[in-house]
Design an enzyme around this catalytic site. Structure first.
Site, PDB file in Angstrom:
ATOM      1  N   HIS A  58       0.833  -1.188  -0.030  1.00  0.00           N
ATOM      2  CA  HIS A  58       0.083   0.098   0.056  1.00  0.00           C
ATOM      3  C   HIS A  58       1.024   1.174   0.074  1.00  0.00           C
ATOM      4  O   HIS A  58       0.347   2.387  -0.514  1.00  0.00           O
ATOM      5  CB  HIS A  58      -1.094   0.036   1.167  1.00  0.00           C
ATOM      6  CG  HIS A  58      -0.461   0.478   2.544  1.00  0.00           C
ATOM      7  ND1 HIS A  58      -0.243  -0.520   3.475  1.00  0.00           N
ATOM      8  CD2 HIS A  58       0.209   1.404   2.989  1.00  0.00           C
ATOM      9  CE1 HIS A  58       0.354  -0.099   4.675  1.00  0.00           C
ATOM     10  NE2 HIS A  58       0.296   1.071   4.225  1.00  0.00           N
ATOM     11  N   ASP A  94      -0.274  -7.460   1.411  1.00  0.00           N
ATOM     12  CA  ASP A  94       0.175  -6.125   1.434  1.00  0.00           C
ATOM     13  C   ASP A  94       1.731  -6.353   1.471  1.00  0.00           C
ATOM     14  O   ASP A  94       2.190  -5.290   2.162  1.00  0.00           O
ATOM     15  CB  ASP A  94      -0.410  -5.364   2.617  1.00  0.00           C
ATOM     16  CG  ASP A  94      -0.420  -3.813   2.669  1.00  0.00           C
ATOM     17  OD1 ASP A  94       0.185  -3.376   1.524  1.00  0.00           O
ATOM     18  OD2 ASP A  94      -0.449  -3.356   3.385  1.00  0.00           O
ATOM     19  N   SER A 149       4.805   2.089   7.912  1.00  0.00           N
ATOM     20  CA  SER A 149       4.480   0.903   7.158  1.00  0.00           C
ATOM     21  C   SER A 149       5.515   0.637   6.258  1.00  0.00           C
ATOM     22  O   SER A 149       6.099   1.384   5.445  1.00  0.00           O
ATOM     23  CB  SER A 149       3.104   1.383   6.232  1.00  0.00           C
ATOM     24  OG  SER A 149       2.222   1.787   6.958  1.00  0.00           O
TER      25      SER A 149
END
Length: 433
Positions: free
Chosen positions: A163, A201, A279
Site C-alpha cells: 500500500h 500487502d 508502514s
C-alpha cells in the site's frame, strides 16, 4: 587509588587469594576473589552514600568476556560497550552486510542488557530506508505516499508494504512504479516496483547501486512468543530511522479478529509505537533480525500495531521469484478450527455430530466451487488432507501451497460415524477475493 592498585598487583603475585582487580566506574573500589566466592567492595562518597559496607555475591556469568587490560594479566570487564558509529561509505567502496558487522555484539546469556535494544537497532539501522512515492492526477502531482522499507539483498532489493508503493483503488502501480529511496547515510536512489501482492500487502522495490548495500538478516517469526521484546524501525513522518520498542502481544492474531475479509491471514500484534510512515518498516528481534513487516495500527487505540510474520513474507518472496506473483489455491470452503471445548459443546447441542477429537469444521460449501463438485457437505469435519492429519486452517493452506489443478485426497468425518474420502482439485483464487 593508583597506589592501591600497585600494591594489589604486587600482592597478587605473592598470594592466590587476590586474583582480580578492577576499577569501579561510578565510584572507587576493587573487585577481588577468594576461595569462598567473588566479592566487590566499593567506597561511596557520603553525598550519595546509602550504606557504608555492601559486599555483594558476584556471578561469573555476568562477565561477558575477558580481555587484556592496562594492568597486565588482570581480568577487566565493562558494564557498557557502545559501538562506534560507522562512517558513511563513499560511492567507491563496498558496504558490508549489517549482519556481518563485528562492531555490534548480539545479546548473550538470554537476558536483556543495558545495550541490548541499542545493539539490535544498530545492526538493523543501515538497512532501513525511507520510501516516497509521488501521487498525482493526469500528470499533476497532488501529494506523495511515504513509508519505510528494508534492504534484504545487497543488489538493492527492498522489502516493503504494497500500500506504500501501489495504488489500491485502481490496482495499478502509482507514478508508473517510480519510488524515491533514501538510505540512512543520506544517499538517494530512484527505485521501481518489482512485485506487489495486494492481499498480503507485501511488495518488493529494486534500486541499482554501484556498490554493495547494507542488508538485514531475516529471522524466524515461528520462534516468537507473547512477551518477547521487539523493536520497530522506520521513518514515521519521514523521520529517518526512528526506533520504538515494545513486546509481542500476540503471535497469531487472525484477520477475522480485525474485521478484515478475504482469505484468512495471521499477524503479529505488538505494542511498539507505529505511526504514518512506519508502514513497510521491519519489526526486529533482539538479535537484530527481521521477524515481521509493519503494516497497520488501530487508530482508535494505543499500542495496537500489526505486522506480517516474516515466515509468511519469505514464502511470498519465493512466489515472486518463481512466478512473479503469489498463487493461492481455492477450494471454496468456509472453515472453523475445532478444539475440545467446541467439540464438546457441539456434541451437546447436536447428538449426531461426528465423533472426533480434532479437525476442521465445514459450516458452508460455496455452490459451484471445487469443494462443491468434490462432494463436500455442510457439517463435514476435515481430519486428513493429502494424507496428513490437520487441526488448523493454516496447516491446510500450507499443504495446498501452490498446487492449482492438482488432485488432493481429503478424509472427512460425517454424522452417524461415517468416514468419507473425497478428491478435490483446487483452482487459483481470484486476487480480488
Amino acid at each position: 587509588m593508583m597506589n592501591l592498585l600497585r600494591s594489589a598487583v604486587s600482592s597478587s603475585k605473592r598470594s592466590s587469594v587476590l586474583r582480580v582487580v578492577a576499577v569501579a566506574t561510578a565510584t572507587s573500589g576493587v573487585v577481588y576473589s577468594t576461595d569462598t566466592g567473588t566479592r566487590i567492595s566499593v567506597a561511596i562518597p557520603e553525598s550519595i552514600q546509602e550504606s557504608k559496607s555492601l559486599p555483594w555475591q558476584f556471578s561469573q556469568s555476568l562477565i561477558n568476556r575477558t580481555e587484556q587490560s592496562l594492568f597486565g594479566n588482570l581480568a577487566a570487564f565493562s558494564a557498557r560497550v557502545s559501538p562506534k558509529p560507522e562512517a558513511a561509505a563513499s560511492n567507491d567502496e563496498k558496504r558490508a552486510p549489517v549482519e556481518d558487522s563485528d562492531s555490534v555484539k548480539p545479546p548473550s546469556g538470554g537476558f536483556l542488557g543495558r545495550d541490548t535494544i541499542a545493539n539490535a537497532a544498530a545492526r538493523i539501522g543501515p538497512a532501513v530506508v525511507n520510501l516516497s512515492v509521488p501521487q498525482g492526477f493526469h500528470g499533476i502531482t497532488t501529494g506523495k505516499s511515504i513509508g519505510s522499507g528494508t534492504i534484504i539483498d545487497a543488489d538493492g532489493t527492498i522489502l516493503t508494504c504494497a500500500h506504500v508503493v501501489v495504488d489500491f483503488q485502481s490496482i495499478r502501480q502509482s507514478s508508473k512504479g517510480r519510488v524515491d529511496v533514501t538510505l540512512q547515510d543520506g544517499r538517494t536512489f530512484e527505485g521501481v516496483v518489482l512485485n506487489a501482492d495486494l492481499q498480503s500487502d507485501i511488495a518488493l522495490v529494486k534500486i541499482n547501486s554501484k556498490t554493495l548495500l547494507p542488508t538485514a538478516k531475516l529471522g524466524f517469526s515461528s520462534k516468537l512468543r507473547p512477551g518477547d521484546w521487539v523493536i520497530a524501525v522506520g521513518c514515521p513522518l519521514s523521520l529517518q530511522n526512528t526506533i520504538t520498542a515494545g513486546i509481542v502481544s500476540c503471535v497469531d492474531r487472525k484477520s477475522s479478529d480485525l474485521g478484515l475479509r478475504g482469505t484468512g491471514r495471521e499477524y503479529l500484534q505488538t505494542d511498539c509505537a507505529i505511526n504514518a510512515g512506519n508502514s513497510g518498516g521491519p519489526l526486529v528481534n533482539l538479535d537484530g533480525e527481521v521477524i515481521g513487516v509493519n503494516i497497520m495500527k488501530v487508530l482508535a487505540a494505543d499500542g495496537l500495531g500489526f505486522s506480517v510474520p516474516i515466515d509468511s513474507v519469505s514464502k511470498i518472496i519465493e512466489h515472486f521469484k518463481k512466478s512473479g506473483r503469489v498463487i493461492r489455491p481455492w477450494i471454496g470452503l468456509k472453515m472453523i478450527e475445532l478444539n475440545k471445548m467446541i467439540i464438546a459443546q457441539l456434541k451437546e447441542r447436536y447428538p449426531m455430530f461426528p465423533d472426533v477429537e480434532k479437525g476442521i469444521l465445514v459450516p458452508t460449501v460455496i455452490p459451484g466451487s471445487p469443494a462443491d463438485r468434490a462432494g463436500f457437505k455442510p457439517g463435514d469435519v476435515v481430519v486428513r488432507f493429502d494424507g496428513k492429519p490437520v487441526e488448523t486452517i493454516k496447516e491446510l493452506i500450507e499443504i495446498m501451497d501452490d498446487r492449482v489443478g492438482q488432485r488432493i485426497r481429503v478424509v472427512v468425518e460425517r454424522s452417524s460415524k461415517e468416514t468419507v474420502t473425497l478428491e478435490v482439485i483446487p483452482e487459483e483464487a481470484n486476487p480480488d477475493m
